[in-house]
Design a protein around this motif. Structure first.
Motif, short mmCIF file in Angstrom:
data_model
loop_
_atom_site.label_atom_id
_atom_site.label_comp_id
_atom_site.label_asym_id
_atom_site.label_seq_id
_atom_site.Cartn_x
_atom_site.Cartn_y
_atom_site.Cartn_z
N MET A 209 0.82 -1.21 0.00
CA MET A 209 0.00 0.00 0.00
C MET A 209 0.85 1.27 0.00
N GLU A 210 2.16 1.13 0.07
CA GLU A 210 3.03 2.30 0.16
C GLU A 210 2.81 3.31 -0.97
N PRO A 211 2.63 2.86 -2.25
CA PRO A 211 2.38 3.85 -3.31
C PRO A 211 1.13 4.69 -3.06
N ALA A 212 0.12 4.11 -2.42
CA ALA A 212 -1.10 4.86 -2.13
C ALA A 212 -0.80 6.01 -1.17
N PHE A 213 -0.03 5.73 -0.15
CA PHE A 213 0.36 6.77 0.80
C PHE A 213 1.22 7.83 0.11
N THR A 214 2.13 7.39 -0.77
CA THR A 214 2.99 8.35 -1.47
C THR A 214 2.18 9.28 -2.34
N ALA A 215 1.19 8.74 -3.05
CA ALA A 215 0.35 9.56 -3.93
C ALA A 215 -0.41 10.62 -3.14
N ILE A 216 -0.96 10.23 -2.01
CA ILE A 216 -1.75 11.17 -1.20
C ILE A 216 -0.86 12.21 -0.53
N PHE A 217 0.23 11.76 0.08
CA PHE A 217 1.12 12.70 0.76
C PHE A 217 1.78 13.66 -0.22
N SER A 218 2.07 13.19 -1.42
CA SER A 218 2.69 14.05 -2.43
C SER A 218 1.76 15.21 -2.78
N GLY A 219 0.48 14.91 -2.95
CA GLY A 219 -0.49 15.96 -3.25
C GLY A 219 -0.64 16.94 -2.10
N LEU A 220 -0.72 16.41 -0.88
CA LEU A 220 -0.90 17.27 0.29
C LEU A 220 0.33 18.14 0.55
N TYR A 221 1.50 17.59 0.34
CA TYR A 221 2.74 18.29 0.69
C TYR A 221 3.15 19.29 -0.39
N LYS A 224 0.54 19.60 -5.67
CA LYS A 224 0.41 19.15 -7.05
C LYS A 224 -0.26 17.77 -7.05
N TRP A 225 -1.44 17.72 -7.64
CA TRP A 225 -2.22 16.48 -7.62
C TRP A 225 -2.17 15.81 -8.98
N ASN A 226 -2.26 14.49 -8.97
CA ASN A 226 -2.25 13.72 -10.20
C ASN A 226 -3.65 13.70 -10.83
N HIS A 227 -3.72 13.09 -11.98
CA HIS A 227 -5.00 12.92 -12.68
C HIS A 227 -5.94 12.05 -11.82
N PRO A 228 -7.24 12.34 -11.82
CA PRO A 228 -8.19 11.53 -11.02
C PRO A 228 -8.09 10.03 -11.27
N MET A 229 -7.75 9.63 -12.50
CA MET A 229 -7.64 8.20 -12.79
C MET A 229 -6.50 7.55 -12.02
N VAL A 230 -5.47 8.34 -11.70
CA VAL A 230 -4.37 7.80 -10.90
C VAL A 230 -4.88 7.42 -9.51
N TYR A 231 -5.69 8.29 -8.93
CA TYR A 231 -6.23 8.00 -7.59
C TYR A 231 -7.29 6.91 -7.63
N ALA A 232 -7.92 6.74 -8.80
CA ALA A 232 -8.89 5.66 -8.94
C ALA A 232 -8.23 4.30 -8.82
N THR A 233 -6.94 4.23 -9.23
CA THR A 233 -6.23 2.94 -9.14
C THR A 233 -5.91 2.58 -7.69
N LEU A 234 -6.06 3.54 -6.77
CA LEU A 234 -5.81 3.24 -5.36
C LEU A 234 -6.94 2.40 -4.75
N VAL A 235 -8.10 2.42 -5.40
CA VAL A 235 -9.25 1.68 -4.88
C VAL A 235 -8.97 0.17 -4.82
N PRO A 236 -8.51 -0.45 -5.93
CA PRO A 236 -8.21 -1.89 -5.82
C PRO A 236 -7.07 -2.19 -4.85
N ILE A 237 -6.12 -1.25 -4.69
CA ILE A 237 -5.03 -1.48 -3.74
C ILE A 237 -5.58 -1.56 -2.32
N MET A 238 -6.33 -0.53 -1.93
CA MET A 238 -6.87 -0.50 -0.58
C MET A 238 -7.94 -1.57 -0.37
N GLY A 239 -8.79 -1.74 -1.38
CA GLY A 239 -9.84 -2.77 -1.27
C GLY A 239 -9.26 -4.16 -1.20
#
Length: 434
Positions: A209-221, A224-239
């Motif tokens: 799950m580390e990439p999911a945390f990296t994607a979220i923290f990168s945007g918050l810090y 600069k946020w990625n395309h919504p489809m990038v965050y959509a791929t986090l759903v199968p990771i977490m699920g």
């Protein structure tokens, strides 16, 4: 044929005899399921299977992308190629061997395949030795110290002998590294806590799950946020992780929380480190901080950070582990494979885990400098699959069907995340140039 051996008179005395004593009494004969040659063959098959997995997943590593064309058409000699073998690049000149010439693409592939192979090879040995030590001693803070501290003589030797140019950092830069070093330490300790608290394979599923945390923290810090489809791929990771956790027979909250602490530590280390070291002051040509050197600096700092916590959490005797009660209690017991635990066994596993940790990370950084981030991310997640399979082979740690399905979905989600990040990141760069 079965071998019947006994360390005490047989049969047991009528006074102490019961049907269950055949299974539980130490005086009962020991039934060995196979002869010594059979056991050796089984062990050989396991090693061969692990080796086959390593070769199977390492070989495609160089084929995931095309290397860049060399800036100069000047050919290099075999001696130069060997001399620069541990200096990775995304482009490689042809190698003139006299009779034949090795194309630049093939030379690049040889380097990259070696980096991936060493990365996986050292990682397997690290995980096995690490798990053996944690099982025997149950001292995760000591184990974390070994991971960051055992490689220090090797690091200093590389710098002293001129094999690797030592880094050149100012006092300001060293202060800027403190939060990165602290996060590296937290990620390392959390990982060892997770590895020791339950199944090694499932711990790696949680750490996927580390990439999911990296994607979220990168945007918050960075904002600069990625395309919504990038965050959509986090759903199968977490699920997938949630589904696997619900079906994992060895699931426990300590392992889950520890793995999440490790994910947070390492992802924040990557995000903050990239932000700090992206300025001109951190130019590699000035600081000499290539991948392996950057990791070496983190190792040195983390040793200083981890040491006082080892004393606070596990007592001063953990610094001299042979004096610790857990060390003494482990002597004479059998490990998962039936090997007698001796002082030499414990010392070797502790040193081996620390040294392999150093080498596998260095190989990972070499691979990162030779390929694109998406290729490296794919390789990292194939590595997790290898470790899950290895843990089943070596430690016999089975996973339920539900846990296997959830793990597959989660790791598949990480692959999707890697591709989505690369694809939409490329589109954003093209749009910015217009």
């Amino acid at each position: 044929p079965c071998l019947l051996s006994s360390s005490a008179p047989w049969p047991p005395s009528p006074r102490s005899f019961s049907p269950d004593s055949l299974l539980t009494s130490s005086s009962a004969p020991r039934i060995l399921s196979s002869s010594a040659p059979d056991r050796m063959m089984t062990k050989g098959l396991k090693i061969a299977l692990v080796a086959a997995i390593v070769l199977a997943v390492a070989a495609p590593g160089y084929a995931l992308e095309e290397p860049g064309k060399p800036m100069s058409m000047t050919k290099q000699t075999p001696g130069t190629f060997v001399k620069l073998f541990l200096k990775p690049s995304k482009q490689e000149a042809d190698v003139d061997c006299g009779v034949v010439t090795i194309p630049g693409k093939m030379a690049w592939a040889m380097k990259t395949t070696t980096y991936f192979g060493l990365w996986y090879f050292f990682n397997i040995f690290y995980n096995v030795a690490n798990k053996k030590t944690l099982n025997a001693l149950s001292l995760p803070w000591l184990q974390s110290l070994a991971c960051v501290g055992v490689g220090i003589p090797y690091i200093l030797a590389m710098w002293a002998l001129g094999i690797r140019e030592p880094p050149k950092l100012t006092n300001k830069q060293m202060k800027e590294l403190i939060p990165i070093v602290s996060l590296h330490s937290a990620g390392n300790v959390g990982g060892n806590m997770a590895f020791g608290a339950g199944s090694l394979g499932f711990a790696h599923v949680l750490k996927a799950m580390e990439p999911a945390f990296t994607a979220i923290f990168s945007g918050l810090y960075t904002g600069k946020w990625n395309h919504p489809m990038v965050y959509a791929t986090l759903v199968p990771i977490m699920g997938g992780v949630a589904y696997a956790s619900a079906g994992e027979v060895s699931f426990n909250m300590l392992q889950f929380v520890s793995a999440m602490v490790s994910n947070v530590g390492f992802s924040l280390r990557a995000v903050i480190g990239k932000k700090i070291m992206s300025s001109s002051e951190w130019d590699r040509a000035i600081t000499k901080l290539d991948g392996p050197n950057t990791f070496s600096v983190l190792q040195l700092g983390s040793t200083l950070v981890t040491l006082p916590f080892v004393v606070a959490m596990e007592g001063w005797r953990a610094i001299v582990p042979w004096m610790h009660p857990n060390w003494k209690a482990a002597i004479g017991k059998l490990d998962h494979a039936g090997t007698m635990i001796t002082p030499g066994y414990l010392g070797w596993q502790l040193l081996m885990s620390g040294f392999m940790f150093q080498l596998y990370y260095e190989a990972a950084f070499l691979a990162l400098d030779a390929v694109s981030p998406v290729t490296h991310s794919i390789g990292n997640n194939i590595k997790r699959v290898v470790i899950v399979v290895t843990s089943v082979i070596i430690f016999g740690q089975k996973m339920s069907t539900q846990a296997q399905i959830g793990s597959s979905v989660a790791i598949g989600g990480v692959f999707l995340y890697s591709f989505a990040t690369e694809y939409f990141g490329g589109l954003a760069k093209k749009a910015a140039k217009k």
